[in-house]
Each structure stands twice: as structure tokens, then as C-alpha cells.
Write an enzyme that holds these catalytic residues in place. Structure first.
Site, PDB file in Angstrom:
ATOM      1  NE  ARG A   7       3.446 -10.412  -0.710  1.00  0.00           N
ATOM      2  CZ  ARG A   7       2.669  -9.684  -1.569  1.00  0.00           C
ATOM      3  NH1 ARG A   7       3.370  -8.819  -2.260  1.00  0.00           N
ATOM      4  NH2 ARG A   7       1.550  -9.959  -1.551  1.00  0.00           N
ATOM      5  CE  LYS A  54      -0.343  -8.373   1.193  1.00  0.00           C
ATOM      6  NZ  LYS A  54      -1.084  -7.103   1.188  1.00  0.00           N
ATOM      7  CD  GLU A 109       3.135   0.236  -1.213  1.00  0.00           C
ATOM      8  OE1 GLU A 109       3.203  -0.586  -2.159  1.00  0.00           O
ATOM      9  OE2 GLU A 109       3.449   0.135  -0.087  1.00  0.00           O
TER      10      GLU A 109
HETATM   11  N1  PMP Z   1       1.232  -2.517  -1.585  1.00  0.00           N
HETATM   12  C1  PMP Z   1       0.397  -2.825  -0.779  1.00  0.00           C
HETATM   13  C2  PMP Z   1       0.761  -1.759   0.350  1.00  0.00           C
HETATM   14  C3  PMP Z   1      -0.383  -3.915  -0.676  1.00  0.00           C
HETATM   15  O1  PMP Z   1      -1.058  -4.217   0.379  1.00  0.00           O
HETATM   16  C4  PMP Z   1      -0.440  -4.694  -2.039  1.00  0.00           C
HETATM   17  C5  PMP Z   1      -1.525  -5.854  -1.901  1.00  0.00           C
HETATM   18  N2  PMP Z   1      -2.220  -6.134  -0.851  1.00  0.00           N
HETATM   19  C6  PMP Z   1       0.070  -4.324  -2.885  1.00  0.00           C
HETATM   20  C7  PMP Z   1       1.257  -3.029  -3.058  1.00  0.00           C
HETATM   21  C8  PMP Z   1       0.116  -5.078  -4.031  1.00  0.00           C
HETATM   22  O2  PMP Z   1       1.028  -6.323  -4.037  1.00  0.00           O
HETATM   23  P1  PMP Z   1       0.466  -7.960  -4.711  1.00  0.00           P
HETATM   24  O3  PMP Z   1       0.551  -7.375  -6.367  1.00  0.00           O
HETATM   25  O4  PMP Z   1       1.296  -8.684  -4.195  1.00  0.00           O
HETATM   26  O5  PMP Z   1      -0.874  -7.926  -4.368  1.00  0.00           O
END
Ligand code: PMP
Length: 290
Positions: free
Chosen positions: A52, A151, A184
């Protein structure tokens, strides 16, 4: 005790780990990152996090100066240097040092650093009592603006959402997209359970393809539960039997109230707690050993 930091190919003391004031990661949020977790001596889904990171970097045309293999080795070297077993790992790649203009071509070399520290766990009451969360005015950016799949170091959108939740006396913010559909939370994905079906917003709604989210979908499917990535409205959330958030730091955390509406019976849901238990079991076996 000071931490050992991986920075541009070397493991150094945290006091020596310095970033230039001309680094575009700082000046413009021009860079990408990952948050990873290790359990015991296993790094959970390390390959998925590394993949990622490189995808985020590829989209913003940021050349990471080390291979995926070297990056994986660097994560492990940082964990070992700090003698950490259960850790939170922050992997950051910035555009590097440039001038005061935006132009990324003026930044010849990306800055790479890795911080591995003890995991700061969420308070136990979050898991026992569940969270009270609210929807907030700040929208999740659409794929046509800053794609939520990147990200990036630009988290102001999410920080504004978090502030709005805090101002409302809530623990977390639900972000909607421009259409008013649920995307989210500020740093976690969101799930509901309705009539035994596990539902989460499709990533096209503006959700990050969370690695914990995928693990939850895998666990639920394996246990024979129906799972669906869908379009969800606030109405769907309010009338869910159960609700929870997922993320690397949070793992799975129950939600009991949304915008003043009680979810289910107002207590962490039985299926949510079972998923959390199974997730924690998975973290004991699914990972890269160091
Ligand atoms: N959404 C956002 C905006 C995030 O920053 C994160 C984690 N950093 C997640 C969802 C969850 O992702 P993950 O399970 O890969 O940590």
C-alpha cells in the site's frame, strides 16, 4: 531510553534523527506513510502495508529510493534495534528537501524514516463500553480530489473531522462523502451488522482500503457470515444491530451510539466481540517473524 530510528539507510538515535525545514513532507504534506503493528514478534500483514505504501507513492509520483525488500528489512531492523515485541511502526516517505516552491522536481531525494515504539493502546473502556460517535460536517475527499487510497501526509481533512467530533463531545467522527453516504471515520473504517450480515462502505464511497478492514472481511467470510461492501446511509447506521470501527491501532472497537441514536441494545455487540477475539487470534499467527 531513546529510540533507534531508521533514517535514509541507517539506524540512528532519535536525537540525531532530524528533518530539514525545507522537506516538502513538512512544507506541503507531500509524502506518504503507513501505520503497522507487531504482535509478539510477528509484524501483522507487513507485505500488505508495504504494497500500500508503494502504491500511494506511485500515485503521487514519489520514487522510494529503496526496494520493497529493503524496506521490509528496514522495518525489521528497526524493531530489532529497539528490542520491541509489541510495537506500533510508523513508516514515512517524504518528497525530501527542496526549495520553498511546490515543484517536486526540486526535491532530488526522498526522505525515508521508520519509527518503532511501544504501542499506545486505546483505553480499555472503549472496548468494554463502546464508543459514542457522531457524523461531522467535514466530508471525506472524493477519488477525483485527493484519492482516499493514497495514504498521504495530508491528513488535515481527517484532523478537521476529528476536531468536530471532539467539539461535539464524541470520541470519533463519521465522515460522509459528497453524496451524503457513509465513507469512514477519521482514522478507522466502519462496519455494521444487520440481520447477521456484515456491511461496510465500498471503497468507492471514500474509504481507505484498510488492512484491518480486509482482515475483518476475511475472518467473517471464513466463519460463514455474509459480508457486503455497500452504499450505507446514516439511516442504515442508526438502525444497525451492531456497529464497530476497524484500524491498525484500534483493532476492532465497538460503537454503541451514533448521533444520539442507541445502536442495538446499547452495548458492544456479541458478533463484534467475537470478531475482535478472532482478529486477536489471527494476529498471533499471521505475520512476518523478526
Ligand atoms: N481510514 C483511515 C483514514 C486511516 O487513516 C486508517 C488507518 N491509518 C484506516 C482507515 C484503517 O486502515 P488500517 O486498517 O490499514 O490501519
Amino acid at each position: 531510553m531513546s529510540l533507534k530510528i531508521y533514517m535514509n539507510g541507517k539506524i540512528i538515535d532519535e536525537k540525531q534523527a532530524k528533518i530539514s525545514i525545507f522537506d516538502h513532507g513538512l512544507l506541503y504534506g507531500d509524502g506518504v506513510f503507513e501505520g503497522i503493528r507487531s504482535y509478539g514478534e510477528l509484524v501483522f500483514r507487513l507485505k500488505e502495508h508495504i504494497d500500500r505504501l508503494y502504491e500511494s507513492a506511485h500515485t503521487i509520483m514519489l520514487k522510494i529510493p529503496v526496494s520493497k525488500q529493503q524496506m521490509t528489512a528496514a522495518v525489521i531492523a528497526t524493531l530489532r534495534a529497539n528490542k520491541l515485541k509489541d510495537a506500533y511502526i510508523r513508516l514515512v516517505v517524504t518528497r525530501g528537501e527542496g526549495d520553498l516552491g511546490l515543484d517536486p522536481r526540486k526535491c532530488p531525494k526522498a526522505t525515508v524514516f521508520i519509527i518503532a515504539d511501544k504501542i499506545a493502546l486505546y483505553p480499555d473502556r472503549f472496548y468494554k463500553q463502546g464508543l459514542k460517535i457522531v457524523t461531522v460536517p467535514t466530508q471525506r475527499s472524493s477519488a477525483e480530489t485527493l484519492n482516499p487510497q493514497v495514504k498521504s501526509l495530508n491528513y488535515l481533512n481527517n484532523i478537521l473531522a476529528k476536531l468536530e467530533a471532539i467539539n461535539a463531545g464524541a470520541e470519533e467522527a463519521i465522515m460522509l462523502n459528497a453524496q451524503g453516504h457513509v465513507a469512514e471515520c477519521s482514522g478507522d473504517n466502519i462496519f455494521i451488522i444487520k440481520k447477521g450480515v456484515l456491511l461496510t462502505p465500498h471503497i468507492s464511497m471514500g474509504a481507505l482500503k484498510g488492512i484491518t478492514r480486509q482482515a475483518v472481511l476475511d475472518i467473517a467470510s471464513k466463519s460463514g457470515m455474509s459480508v457486503k461492501e455497500d452504499v450505507l446511509t446514516r439511516h442504515d447506521l442508526f438502525n444497525a444491530d451492531e456497529c464497530f470501527l476497524s484500524g491498525t491501532a484500534a483493532e476492532i472497537v465497538p460503537v454503541v451510539k451514533i448521533d444520539g441514536r442507541v445502536i442495538g441494545n446499547g452495548l458492544p455487540g456479541a458478533t463484534t466481540l467475537k470478531l475482535l477475539l478472532n482478529f486477536r487470534k489471527l494476529t498471533k499467527i499471521d505475520g512476518v517473524r523478526y
